[in-house]
Design an enzyme around this catalytic site. Structure first.
Site, mmCIF file in Angstrom:
data_model
loop_
_atom_site.group_PDB
_atom_site.id
_atom_site.type_symbol
_atom_site.label_atom_id
_atom_site.label_comp_id
_atom_site.label_asym_id
_atom_site.label_seq_id
_atom_site.Cartn_x
_atom_site.Cartn_y
_atom_site.Cartn_z
ATOM 1 N N LYS A 3 122.378 -7.612 67.440
ATOM 2 C CA LYS A 3 122.406 -8.569 68.556
ATOM 3 C C LYS A 3 121.024 -9.210 68.724
ATOM 4 O O LYS A 3 120.026 -8.716 68.174
ATOM 5 C CB LYS A 3 122.817 -7.835 69.838
ATOM 6 C CG LYS A 3 124.253 -7.286 69.843
ATOM 7 C CD LYS A 3 124.538 -6.700 71.227
ATOM 8 C CE LYS A 3 125.874 -6.024 71.322
ATOM 9 N NZ LYS A 3 126.110 -5.449 72.668
ATOM 10 N N TYR A 43 134.054 -11.686 72.275
ATOM 11 C CA TYR A 43 134.199 -10.767 73.402
ATOM 12 C C TYR A 43 135.417 -11.089 74.277
ATOM 13 O O TYR A 43 135.420 -10.789 75.475
ATOM 14 C CB TYR A 43 132.910 -10.760 74.223
ATOM 15 C CG TYR A 43 131.814 -9.890 73.613
ATOM 16 C CD1 TYR A 43 132.066 -8.562 73.247
ATOM 17 C CD2 TYR A 43 130.527 -10.379 73.419
ATOM 18 C CE1 TYR A 43 131.078 -7.766 72.685
ATOM 19 C CE2 TYR A 43 129.522 -9.573 72.856
ATOM 20 C CZ TYR A 43 129.810 -8.273 72.504
ATOM 21 O OH TYR A 43 128.826 -7.463 71.957
ATOM 22 N N ASN A 106 121.792 -3.427 73.881
ATOM 23 C CA ASN A 106 121.941 -2.162 73.153
ATOM 24 C C ASN A 106 121.956 -2.356 71.628
ATOM 25 O O ASN A 106 122.573 -1.619 70.894
ATOM 26 C CB ASN A 106 123.169 -1.402 73.658
ATOM 27 C CG ASN A 106 124.451 -2.201 73.543
ATOM 28 O OD1 ASN A 106 124.441 -3.323 73.050
ATOM 29 N ND2 ASN A 106 125.552 -1.624 73.972
ATOM 30 N N HIS A 109 126.273 -4.520 67.803
ATOM 31 C CA HIS A 109 127.707 -4.527 68.070
ATOM 32 C C HIS A 109 128.375 -3.881 66.875
ATOM 33 O O HIS A 109 127.977 -4.115 65.733
ATOM 34 C CB HIS A 109 128.234 -5.961 68.219
ATOM 35 C CG HIS A 109 129.721 -6.017 68.099
ATOM 36 N ND1 HIS A 109 130.551 -5.611 69.123
ATOM 37 C CD2 HIS A 109 130.542 -6.349 67.063
ATOM 38 C CE1 HIS A 109 131.816 -5.719 68.719
ATOM 39 N NE2 HIS A 109 131.834 -6.163 67.470
ATOM 40 N N GLU A 120 136.998 -10.220 64.054
ATOM 41 C CA GLU A 120 135.596 -10.575 64.297
ATOM 42 C C GLU A 120 134.944 -11.158 63.044
ATOM 43 O O GLU A 120 134.173 -12.115 63.138
ATOM 44 C CB GLU A 120 134.831 -9.340 64.787
ATOM 45 C CG GLU A 120 135.236 -8.947 66.209
ATOM 46 C CD GLU A 120 134.822 -7.538 66.601
ATOM 47 O OE1 GLU A 120 134.038 -6.905 65.863
ATOM 48 O OE2 GLU A 120 135.295 -7.057 67.644
HETATM 49 P P1 IDP Z 1 130.690 -1.321 72.490
HETATM 50 O O1 IDP Z 1 129.665 -2.376 72.138
HETATM 51 O O2 IDP Z 1 130.111 0.059 72.412
HETATM 52 O O3 IDP Z 1 131.971 -1.473 71.714
HETATM 53 P P2 IDP Z 1 132.147 -2.436 74.765
HETATM 54 O O4 IDP Z 1 132.774 -1.636 75.841
HETATM 55 O O5 IDP Z 1 133.040 -3.108 73.790
HETATM 56 O O6 IDP Z 1 131.057 -1.521 74.037
HETATM 57 O O7 IDP Z 1 131.257 -3.543 75.486
HETATM 58 C C1 IDP Z 1 130.714 -4.620 74.772
HETATM 59 C C2 IDP Z 1 129.264 -4.786 75.161
HETATM 60 O O8 IDP Z 1 129.207 -5.179 76.519
HETATM 61 C C3 IDP Z 1 128.440 -3.502 75.086
HETATM 62 O O9 IDP Z 1 127.881 -3.261 73.819
HETATM 63 C C4 IDP Z 1 127.356 -3.767 76.121
HETATM 64 O O10 IDP Z 1 126.277 -4.536 75.580
HETATM 65 C C5 IDP Z 1 128.074 -4.621 77.149
HETATM 66 N N1 IDP Z 1 128.552 -3.808 78.279
HETATM 67 C C6 IDP Z 1 129.621 -2.992 78.321
HETATM 68 N N2 IDP Z 1 129.766 -2.403 79.521
HETATM 69 C C7 IDP Z 1 128.745 -2.879 80.271
HETATM 70 C C8 IDP Z 1 128.333 -2.642 81.632
HETATM 71 O O11 IDP Z 1 128.945 -1.877 82.386
HETATM 72 N N3 IDP Z 1 127.205 -3.297 82.038
HETATM 73 C C9 IDP Z 1 126.500 -4.154 81.245
HETATM 74 N N4 IDP Z 1 126.855 -4.401 79.966
HETATM 75 C C10 IDP Z 1 127.964 -3.775 79.483
HETATM 76 MG MG MG Z 2 133.392 -2.977 71.783
#
Ligand code: IDP
Ligand code: MG
Length: 142
Positions: A3, A43, A106, A109, A120
């Site tokens: 990212k 997303y 984080n 992805h 994707e």
């Molecule tokens: P993942 O990336 O581990 O698959 P997902 O639940 O698919 O996680 O969420 C996509 C992205 O959205 C996450 O990587 C994170 O950057 C962001 N995200 C998910 N939940 C939250 C939240 O509660 N607060 C802020 N950002 C979030």
């Molecule tokens: Mg995800």
């Protein structure tokens, strides 16, 4: 995908290194700045969630490195190397566990199923941009 925060922090090399050393096979790689359309497609499952707008804004904020990795149980293997979504909960030794604190930033992805990986990769790659190379590495990785 690495990212925008991961690329900006110069973490691309270490992410690729971990996946490569594990034995996964890189079949496609590209640097690009996702458009809003690409980010919304990427997303789509998160539309309406409180963090959705921030997510789209972040993904379109700068260069990302989109990649296609192949190998035995690649979805599970990549997600275990990446670590839990919230870097605070991610185990040390995982990418998110070692390099972050912020859930929105984080670093990587990772697709969560074969279906989402196929969907994707179609956002970021044309068929002729992926190789389908059979590596001569069965001794080590299968
Ligand atoms: P993942 O990336 O581990 O698959 P997902 O639940 O698919 O996680 O969420 C996509 C992205 O959205 C996450 O990587 C994170 O950057 C962001 N995200 C998910 N939940 C939250 C939240 O509660 N607060 C802020 N950002 C979030
Ligand atoms: Mg995800």
């Amino acid at each position: 995908m690495i990212k925008p925060d991961g690329v900006e922090r110069r973490l691309s090399g270490i992410v690729i290194n971990k996946l490569e050393l594990k034995g996964l096979r890189l079949q496609g790689i590209k640097i690009l700045i996702p458009t809003e359309k690409m980010a919304m497609e990427h997303y789509a499952e998160h539309v309406g969630k409180p963090f959705y707008d921030g997510l789209i804004k972040h993904l379109t904020s700068g260069p990302v490195i989109a990649m296609v990795w192949e190998g035995s149980d690649a979805i599970k293997v990549v997600r275990s190397i990446v670590g839990k979504t919230n870097p605070i909960d991610a185990s040390p030794g995982t990418i998110r566990g070692d390099f972050g604190l912020d859930m929105g930033k984080n670093i990587v992805h990772a697709s969560d199923s074969i279906e989402s990986a196929e969907r994707e990769l179609g956002i970021y790659f044309k068929d002729n941009e992926l190789i389908h190379h059979i590596y001569n590495d069965k001794t080590y990785f299968e």
